[in-house]
Every structure is written in structure tokens, then in C-alpha cells.
Design a protein around this motif. Structure first.
Motif, PDB file in Angstrom:
ATOM      1  N   GLU A 143       0.835  -1.192   0.000  1.00  0.00           N
ATOM      2  CA  GLU A 143       0.000   0.000   0.000  1.00  0.00           C
ATOM      3  C   GLU A 143       0.869   1.241   0.000  1.00  0.00           C
ATOM      4  O   GLU A 143       1.835   1.337   0.761  1.00  0.00           O
ATOM      5  CB  GLU A 143      -0.916   0.018   1.234  1.00  0.00           C
ATOM      6  N   GLY A 144       0.536   2.186  -0.871  1.00  0.00           N
ATOM      7  CA  GLY A 144       1.187   3.484  -0.877  1.00  0.00           C
ATOM      8  C   GLY A 144       0.243   4.531  -0.336  1.00  0.00           C
ATOM      9  O   GLY A 144      -0.859   4.226   0.139  1.00  0.00           O
ATOM     10  N   SER A 145       0.657   5.786  -0.406  1.00  0.00           N
ATOM     11  CA  SER A 145      -0.191   6.868   0.089  1.00  0.00           C
ATOM     12  C   SER A 145      -1.463   6.991  -0.724  1.00  0.00           C
ATOM     13  O   SER A 145      -2.516   7.327  -0.193  1.00  0.00           O
ATOM     14  CB  SER A 145       0.588   8.189   0.046  1.00  0.00           C
ATOM     15  N   PHE A 146      -1.380   6.688  -2.029  1.00  0.00           N
ATOM     16  CA  PHE A 146      -2.538   6.868  -2.904  1.00  0.00           C
ATOM     17  C   PHE A 146      -2.822   5.653  -3.774  1.00  0.00           C
ATOM     18  O   PHE A 146      -3.623   5.744  -4.699  1.00  0.00           O
ATOM     19  CB  PHE A 146      -2.320   8.086  -3.810  1.00  0.00           C
ATOM     20  N   LYS A 147      -2.180   4.519  -3.505  1.00  0.00           N
ATOM     21  CA  LYS A 147      -2.350   3.364  -4.381  1.00  0.00           C
ATOM     22  C   LYS A 147      -2.367   2.069  -3.582  1.00  0.00           C
ATOM     23  O   LYS A 147      -1.781   1.982  -2.508  1.00  0.00           O
ATOM     24  CB  LYS A 147      -1.200   3.284  -5.397  1.00  0.00           C
ATOM     25  N   ASP A 148      -3.054   1.066  -4.155  1.00  0.00           N
ATOM     26  CA  ASP A 148      -2.984  -0.311  -3.676  1.00  0.00           C
ATOM     27  C   ASP A 148      -2.262  -1.140  -4.737  1.00  0.00           C
ATOM     28  O   ASP A 148      -2.585  -1.053  -5.927  1.00  0.00           O
ATOM     29  CB  ASP A 148      -4.381  -0.882  -3.434  1.00  0.00           C
ATOM     30  N   ILE A 149      -1.290  -1.932  -4.310  1.00  0.00           N
ATOM     31  CA  ILE A 149      -0.462  -2.710  -5.230  1.00  0.00           C
ATOM     32  C   ILE A 149      -0.830  -4.177  -5.107  1.00  0.00           C
ATOM     33  O   ILE A 149      -0.880  -4.729  -4.009  1.00  0.00           O
ATOM     34  CB  ILE A 149       1.039  -2.528  -4.925  1.00  0.00           C
ATOM     35  N   ILE A 158      -0.566  -4.773 -10.673  1.00  0.00           N
ATOM     36  CA  ILE A 158      -1.674  -3.829 -10.854  1.00  0.00           C
ATOM     37  C   ILE A 158      -1.628  -2.785  -9.751  1.00  0.00           C
ATOM     38  O   ILE A 158      -1.500  -3.116  -8.568  1.00  0.00           O
ATOM     39  CB  ILE A 158      -3.034  -4.558 -10.842  1.00  0.00           C
ATOM     40  N   GLN A 159      -1.720  -1.516 -10.148  1.00  0.00           N
ATOM     41  CA  GLN A 159      -1.796  -0.407  -9.202  1.00  0.00           C
ATOM     42  C   GLN A 159      -3.171   0.244  -9.351  1.00  0.00           C
ATOM     43  O   GLN A 159      -3.495   0.773 -10.411  1.00  0.00           O
ATOM     44  CB  GLN A 159      -0.709   0.633  -9.474  1.00  0.00           C
ATOM     45  N   THR A 160      -3.972   0.190  -8.305  1.00  0.00           N
ATOM     46  CA  THR A 160      -5.288   0.834  -8.330  1.00  0.00           C
ATOM     47  C   THR A 160      -5.221   2.112  -7.515  1.00  0.00           C
ATOM     48  O   THR A 160      -4.691   2.138  -6.404  1.00  0.00           O
ATOM     49  CB  THR A 160      -6.370  -0.095  -7.766  1.00  0.00           C
ATOM     50  N   PHE A 161      -5.773   3.191  -8.087  1.00  0.00           N
ATOM     51  CA  PHE A 161      -5.725   4.491  -7.433  1.00  0.00           C
ATOM     52  C   PHE A 161      -6.668   4.518  -6.244  1.00  0.00           C
ATOM     53  O   PHE A 161      -7.778   3.966  -6.285  1.00  0.00           O
ATOM     54  CB  PHE A 161      -6.107   5.592  -8.420  1.00  0.00           C
ATOM     55  N   ARG A 162      -6.222   5.196  -5.187  1.00  0.00           N
ATOM     56  CA  ARG A 162      -7.037   5.316  -3.981  1.00  0.00           C
ATOM     57  C   ARG A 162      -6.964   6.759  -3.473  1.00  0.00           C
ATOM     58  O   ARG A 162      -5.923   7.250  -3.108  1.00  0.00           O
ATOM     59  CB  ARG A 162      -6.521   4.340  -2.912  1.00  0.00           C
ATOM     60  N   ASP A 163      -8.111   7.435  -3.447  1.00  0.00           N
ATOM     61  CA  ASP A 163      -8.197   8.816  -2.959  1.00  0.00           C
ATOM     62  C   ASP A 163      -7.245   9.738  -3.720  1.00  0.00           C
ATOM     63  O   ASP A 163      -6.607  10.613  -3.133  1.00  0.00           O
ATOM     64  CB  ASP A 163      -7.889   8.885  -1.459  1.00  0.00           C
ATOM     65  N   MET A 164      -7.155   9.547  -5.029  1.00  0.00           N
ATOM     66  CA  MET A 164      -6.328  10.418  -5.862  1.00  0.00           C
ATOM     67  C   MET A 164      -7.213  11.370  -6.644  1.00  0.00           C
ATOM     68  O   MET A 164      -8.282  10.993  -7.129  1.00  0.00           O
ATOM     69  CB  MET A 164      -5.477   9.595  -6.835  1.00  0.00           C
ATOM     70  N   THR A 165      -6.782  12.622  -6.766  1.00  0.00           N
ATOM     71  CA  THR A 165      -7.510  13.558  -7.608  1.00  0.00           C
ATOM     72  C   THR A 165      -7.281  13.190  -9.065  1.00  0.00           C
ATOM     73  O   THR A 165      -6.327  12.481  -9.405  1.00  0.00           O
ATOM     74  CB  THR A 165      -7.028  14.997  -7.369  1.00  0.00           C
ATOM     75  N   ASP A 249       9.248  13.437  -6.225  1.00  0.00           N
ATOM     76  CA  ASP A 249       9.037  12.480  -5.133  1.00  0.00           C
ATOM     77  C   ASP A 249      10.135  11.416  -5.138  1.00  0.00           C
ATOM     78  O   ASP A 249       9.869  10.238  -4.900  1.00  0.00           O
ATOM     79  CB  ASP A 249       7.654  11.828  -5.272  1.00  0.00           C
ATOM     80  N   ILE A 250      11.354  11.838  -5.398  1.00  0.00           N
ATOM     81  CA  ILE A 250      12.463  10.890  -5.491  1.00  0.00           C
ATOM     82  C   ILE A 250      12.826  10.378  -4.106  1.00  0.00           C
ATOM     83  O   ILE A 250      13.031  11.159  -3.171  1.00  0.00           O
ATOM     84  CB  ILE A 250      13.677  11.554  -6.161  1.00  0.00           C
ATOM     85  N   SER A 251      12.890   9.065  -3.981  1.00  0.00           N
ATOM     86  CA  SER A 251      13.261   8.418  -2.721  1.00  0.00           C
ATOM     87  C   SER A 251      13.663   6.983  -3.037  1.00  0.00           C
ATOM     88  O   SER A 251      13.505   6.512  -4.170  1.00  0.00           O
ATOM     89  CB  SER A 251      12.109   8.440  -1.712  1.00  0.00           C
ATOM     90  N   GLU A 252      14.151   6.271  -2.037  1.00  0.00           N
ATOM     91  CA  GLU A 252      14.632   4.906  -2.249  1.00  0.00           C
ATOM     92  C   GLU A 252      13.502   3.910  -2.481  1.00  0.00           C
ATOM     93  O   GLU A 252      13.764   2.780  -2.910  1.00  0.00           O
ATOM     94  CB  GLU A 252      15.483   4.466  -1.066  1.00  0.00           C
ATOM     95  N   VAL A 253      12.248   4.277  -2.229  1.00  0.00           N
ATOM     96  CA  VAL A 253      11.133   3.365  -2.491  1.00  0.00           C
ATOM     97  C   VAL A 253      10.511   3.611  -3.859  1.00  0.00           C
ATOM     98  O   VAL A 253       9.639   2.848  -4.288  1.00  0.00           O
ATOM     99  CB  VAL A 253      10.049   3.475  -1.393  1.00  0.00           C
ATOM    100  N   ASN A 254      10.938   4.653  -4.562  1.00  0.00           N
ATOM    101  CA  ASN A 254      10.406   4.947  -5.893  1.00  0.00           C
ATOM    102  C   ASN A 254      11.382   4.574  -7.001  1.00  0.00           C
ATOM    103  O   ASN A 254      11.227   5.006  -8.144  1.00  0.00           O
ATOM    104  CB  ASN A 254      10.007   6.418  -5.994  1.00  0.00           C
ATOM    105  N   PHE A 255      12.406   3.811  -6.654  1.00  0.00           N
ATOM    106  CA  PHE A 255      13.273   3.159  -7.638  1.00  0.00           C
ATOM    107  C   PHE A 255      13.117   1.651  -7.475  1.00  0.00           C
ATOM    108  O   PHE A 255      13.165   1.134  -6.361  1.00  0.00           O
ATOM    109  CB  PHE A 255      14.743   3.533  -7.419  1.00  0.00           C
ATOM    110  N   MET A 256      12.939   0.963  -8.597  1.00  0.00           N
ATOM    111  CA  MET A 256      12.875  -0.491  -8.596  1.00  0.00           C
ATOM    112  C   MET A 256      14.165  -1.052  -9.183  1.00  0.00           C
ATOM    113  O   MET A 256      14.817  -0.411 -10.010  1.00  0.00           O
ATOM    114  CB  MET A 256      11.674  -0.987  -9.410  1.00  0.00           C
ATOM    115  N   VAL A 257      14.529  -2.256  -8.730  1.00  0.00           N
ATOM    116  CA  VAL A 257      15.811  -2.856  -9.116  1.00  0.00           C
ATOM    117  C   VAL A 257      15.609  -4.293  -9.565  1.00  0.00           C
ATOM    118  O   VAL A 257      14.921  -5.071  -8.889  1.00  0.00           O
ATOM    119  CB  VAL A 257      16.815  -2.798  -7.938  1.00  0.00           C
ATOM    120  N   ASP A 276       6.399   5.780 -10.026  1.00  0.00           N
ATOM    121  CA  ASP A 276       5.539   6.611  -9.176  1.00  0.00           C
ATOM    122  C   ASP A 276       5.631   8.089  -9.537  1.00  0.00           C
ATOM    123  O   ASP A 276       6.373   8.868  -8.931  1.00  0.00           O
ATOM    124  CB  ASP A 276       5.877   6.413  -7.703  1.00  0.00           C
ATOM    125  N   PHE A 277       4.799   8.512 -10.508  1.00  0.00           N
ATOM    126  CA  PHE A 277       4.793   9.888 -10.991  1.00  0.00           C
ATOM    127  C   PHE A 277       3.545  10.647 -10.549  1.00  0.00           C
ATOM    128  O   PHE A 277       3.132  11.605 -11.197  1.00  0.00           O
ATOM    129  CB  PHE A 277       4.895   9.907 -12.517  1.00  0.00           C
TER     130      PHE A 277
END
Length: 474
Positions: A143-149, A158-165, A249-257, A276-277
Motif C-alpha cells: 500500500e502506498g499513500s494513494f495506491k494499492d499494489i 496492478i496499481q489501483t488508485f485510492r483517494d487520488m484527484t 518524489d524521489i526516494s529509495e522506495v520509488n526506484f525499482m531494481v 511513481d509519478f
């Protein structure tokens, strides 16, 4: 017989008269927690009252004629180029607090936006897929701030939007479409939508092995692996900036390896992808105007994104485009240790629009450099200060002198310090671009020197980090 003074309901909230040092810490934290709990309770009560009042007002105003909002005059922009980041934002800009279904001016705009995205997706060979209810029944893996993975299989997520404008949803999808098939960028496969309600539901992406945070925490990286990782991180930022997009929103959780081939020292290379854009922004006027969504003035506090700022009308849109790449934003409360003094909030309740303009690409460079610091030192930057300690964090980054002092104190190696200080600058215009930084790193004697420094002082940084974590003997 049970003593009533020790039951759960009658347990005292006040500390006893005699306390040890450990007890004092416990009661201090408990009182702070109780204050936060009370504050949240008050906020929930206020939200419930506002919801009740809005429902009542909507019934009363159902048959009343609506008036078009008045447009505010354009603000006068400063002509001092050296003080661009201190310019005041136009008065016509206002934060968006609109839900996915209410964020458009009428159904016509919603249909126009959906058709525009469909046409653009067709040029990128990305299909629109009707959202399946069976997919939503899959267990949520993250779970992210605005998405369910949700992980569908070994190749797709699949990423579903949650409470996103709708502005956030559009920015996420359009950015990934713009960057489709670009190296070092997450690969979008499908766009999920609901035809009956004309809604964007989410998206389907290629699945990767792990986040950068998991990769660096679970592996002891060699100097060659660190350099390979850092180059790809910079190449991803260079790519999005060349396409007129700032990530924000660059951070270590927004890069995949993923794992790659072997490097020169025999270690396994990594393949890096930026994702995550949702907080991204366009830096070119033509893109801003093409994907701009005018708010209709309604408010829905349940889906409010309080950190979002968008032009309120066509006049504000022209002012916004005229000042690009500088934009009006609010303080950034996410991953504060990666934020510069321009966007770092003063306190936890600092959510007002900043009185100066911000260059989002320069902010990206600041953030990626702090992340680079964390990767090659294998320790938390800024002496491991937690991001909730805003006064201490702000003191460390409020000037070039303070930044340089902290870098030289905590980072051994002349070239390593020079690498960080090229972008960790107070003024946005003084920060190097991704291209400049890559050209410097790729200079043969620089890359060789960095490999030597990262191989020799690894034990020094690790021991320093361990000493900071060790409890005091007193």
C-alpha cells in the motif's frame, strides 16, 4: 480479590512521584501520544461536522443558480533573475481538493480528457482495459499513500488508485506514457478504467524484483555496484528532465531494481527503474496546457490532496506557463530528509502555498544527490536525523555553509564530497544538472578515484554509523 487501582479502566494516566530516567522517557512519550490522539479526535469531529454541513447546504442550494467565479488579476513578476526562487506565486493559484469524480468542470470535460488520454495511449501502443472486479479481489500486497499494489503474476503488477484527484491520476498515466520504452523508467502495460462512470481506475505495469531500499539493505554492495547503481539513477533523472517532466518524489522506495549482468569486479550489476509519478509536474508550457484540468470549485474533504497546487482558471494557467520551469507549490511533507530548504516545511502543520517559486528539476537534483549519499556511504545522511525533527533538519540545510560543514564532517573522501556538493546547494540555480553530474562522474580519473574512496573508507562510515546507534552507558 482484584485491586481496582490496577485494572485497565482505572489505570492512572499521571506518572508516579519517583521516576527513573527510563520511566521519565516512557511518560514523556505517552503524554505526547495522548496529545496526538486528542488532536486527531478533534480533526475527525470537525470533518464529520463539515460533511454534515456540506450535505445540508447541497440540499438547500440544489435549485439555486450558480455564479461563475471571478478571476483574480495577474501578479507582477520580479525581474531579478538571481531571485527567481523568491518570487511570490500568482494569487489565482489555489490548492485542489477535488475528488476523482468531481475534479472536472462538467461531464464534457471528463469525456474530453478520457478521449485525449486514449488517443495518446494509442500512439504509445498501450491499451485501455475495462477494470475487472475479480482483480480487485486479489490480496493487496503493498500500500502506498494513494495506491494499492497487487501482484498478478511474476511479470505484471496492478496499481489501483485510492483517494487520488484526477490531476494526480492524469499526471501518473501521462508521464508513464510519455516515458514509454525509455531506459531506466518503469514500463506501463495497460490503463484500467471504468466506462460506465468515465473514471480512471489504475494501471498495469511490469513487475520488478525489489525496491532500491530493499536492494541496498539486503546486499553488501561493492564500489563497482554502487557506481553502476548511481549512474543509472542519474540517467533516469536525466531522461525525465529531457522529456519535460520533474518527478518531485524521489526516494529509495520509488526506484525499482532487477539483477543484470556481471561488472568488471565480478559482482552482479543492477538494472534501475524510476516509478511513481503521482506528484510529478510538467515543465513545458505545451504539456501543461494540453493536460490542464480546471477545478469546478466543489470540495470533498475525504479525497483532499492538500499538497496539490494547480491553476484555477485560464488566466492563472497563462501566468503559470509564463514562469515555467518555476512553479508554485506547497511545502513537501514526504521524505523530508531528501528535500531542500526551499520545500522543507517549517513544522507539521505548514501546508500553505510557499511565497516563492520553486524549480522542480533543481529539487529533483537535490533529492537524488541525498539518495546518492545514502547509497555510497551505506548510512543515513544528515547524521541520521529523523525527518520528524524539522528544526534540526532545517538547521543542517539552511545555508551552503551548513550543508558543507555536515558533508565534510560525515563523508570521507575529497571526490565523494565534491560529488555531493555539486548539487547540495541552497540556491536552486547553483545545483548541477543530471547531465553535468554524469559527465563529471564518467571522467576516467574521477570514476577511478570514487571507486578507490568507496572501497577504502567503507569500514570508517560503517563504524561511525554503529557508534551513533549504540546506547549511552550512562
Amino acid at each position: 480479590m482484584i485491586n481496582s487501582t490496577h485494572t485497565k479502566d482505572n489505570k492512572s494516566k499521571d506518572p508516579p512521584s519517583k521516576l527513573t530516567r527510563t520511566d521519565r522517557r516512557y511518560w514523556k512519550r505517552k503524554k505526547a501520544w495522548l496529545r496526538r490522539k486528542a488532536a486527531w479526535a478533534r480533526k475527525l469531529d470537525q470533518a464529520a461536522k463539515l460533511s454534515t454541513n456540506s450535505n445540508t447546504n447541497s440540499k438547500r442550494n440544489k435549485h439555486r443558480p450558480t455564479r461563475s467565479p471571478r478571476s483574480s488579476p495577474k501578479s507582477t513578476q520580479s525581474t531579478d533573475k538571481n531571485n527567481k526562487h523568491k518570487q511570490h506565486q500568482p494569487a489565482t493559484l489555489k490548492p485542489s481538493s477535488l475528488s476523482l469524480s468531481q475534479d472536472l468542470v462538467g461531464n464534457h470535460n471528463a469525456t474530453f480528457l478520457m478521449n485525449n488520454i486514449k488517443q495518446y495511449a494509442a500512439t504509445k501502443r498501450v491499451r485501455f482495459v475495462q477494470h475487472s472486479r475479480s482483480a480487485s479481489r486479489l490480496p493487496t500486497d503493498a500500500e502506498g499513500s494513494f495506491k494499492d499494489i497487487r501482484y498478478v503474476d511474476s511479470n505484471r503488477v496492478i496499481q489501483t488508485f485510492r483517494d487520488m484527484t484526477v490531476t494526480q491520476c492524469t499526471m501518473e498515466i501521462v508521464s508513464l506514457l510519455t516515458l514509454k520504452n525509455q531506459p531506466y523508467i518503469g514500463n506501463i502495460l495497460q490503463i484500467l478504467h471504468d466506462d460506465t462512470k468515465n473514471h480512471l481506475i489504475g494501471l498495469s505495469m511490469q513487475r520488478y524484483e525489489q525496491t532500491l531500499k530493499q536492494y541496498t539493505h539486503q546486499n553488501r554492495l561493492t564500489p563497482h555496484q554502487k557506481l553502476n547503481l548511481i549512474r543509472q539513477m542519474l540517467l533516469s533523472v536525466q531522461c525525465i528532465h529531457r522529456h519535460g517532466i520533474a518527478h518531485r518524489d524521489i526516494s529509495e522506495v520509488n526506484f525499482m531494481v532487477d539483477r543484470g549482468t556481471l561488472l568488471a569486479d565480478g559482482s552482479v550489476a543492477s538494472l534501475v527503474y524510476l516509478i511513481d509519478f503521482g506528484k510529478a509536474t510538467f515543465t513545458r508550457p505545451e504539456d501543461v496546457k494540453r493536460w490542464w484540468i480546471q477545478p469546478n470549485g466543489h470540495d470533498n474533504s475525504t479525497t483532499q490532496y492538500e499538497d496539490e497546487v494547480i491553476p484555477a482558471d485560464a488566466t492563472a494557467l497563462d501566468s503559470w506557463c509564463a514562469q515555467l520551469p518555476w512553479i508554485s507549490i506547497k511545502p513537501d511533507h514526504g521524505y523530508r530528509c531528501y528535500r531542500s530548504i526551499q520545500t522543507l516545511p517549517r513544522n507539521r502543520t505548514d501546508h500553505g502555498v510557499l511565497p516563492w517559486l520553486v524549480d522542480p528539476m533543481a529539487e529533483d537534483m537535490y533529492s537524488i544527490t541525498v539518495l546518492i549519499w545514502k547509497v555510497f556511504t551505506e548510512s543515513a545522511p544528515w547524521r541520521g536525523v529523523i525527518d520528524t525533527d524539522l528544526p534540526a533538519l532545517r538547521d543542517m540545510v539552511n545555508s551552503d555553509e551548513a550543508i558543507e560543514f555536515n558533508v565534510k564532517r560525515d563523508v570521507p573522501g575529497v571526490l565523494s564530497r565534491e560529488l555531493l556538493l555539486m548539487c547540495l546547494k541552497f540556491a536552486p540555480e547553483d545545483r548541477a544538472t543530471a547531465t553535468t553530474l554524469l559527465d563529471w562522474i564518467d571522467t576516467p580519473h574521477i570514476s577511478a578515484g570514487l571507486l578507490e574512496e568507496w572501497g577504502s573508507y567503507h569500514g570508517v562510515t560503517s563504524s561511525r554509523n554503529k557508534r551513533r546507534k549504540m546506547p549511552s552507558s550512562k
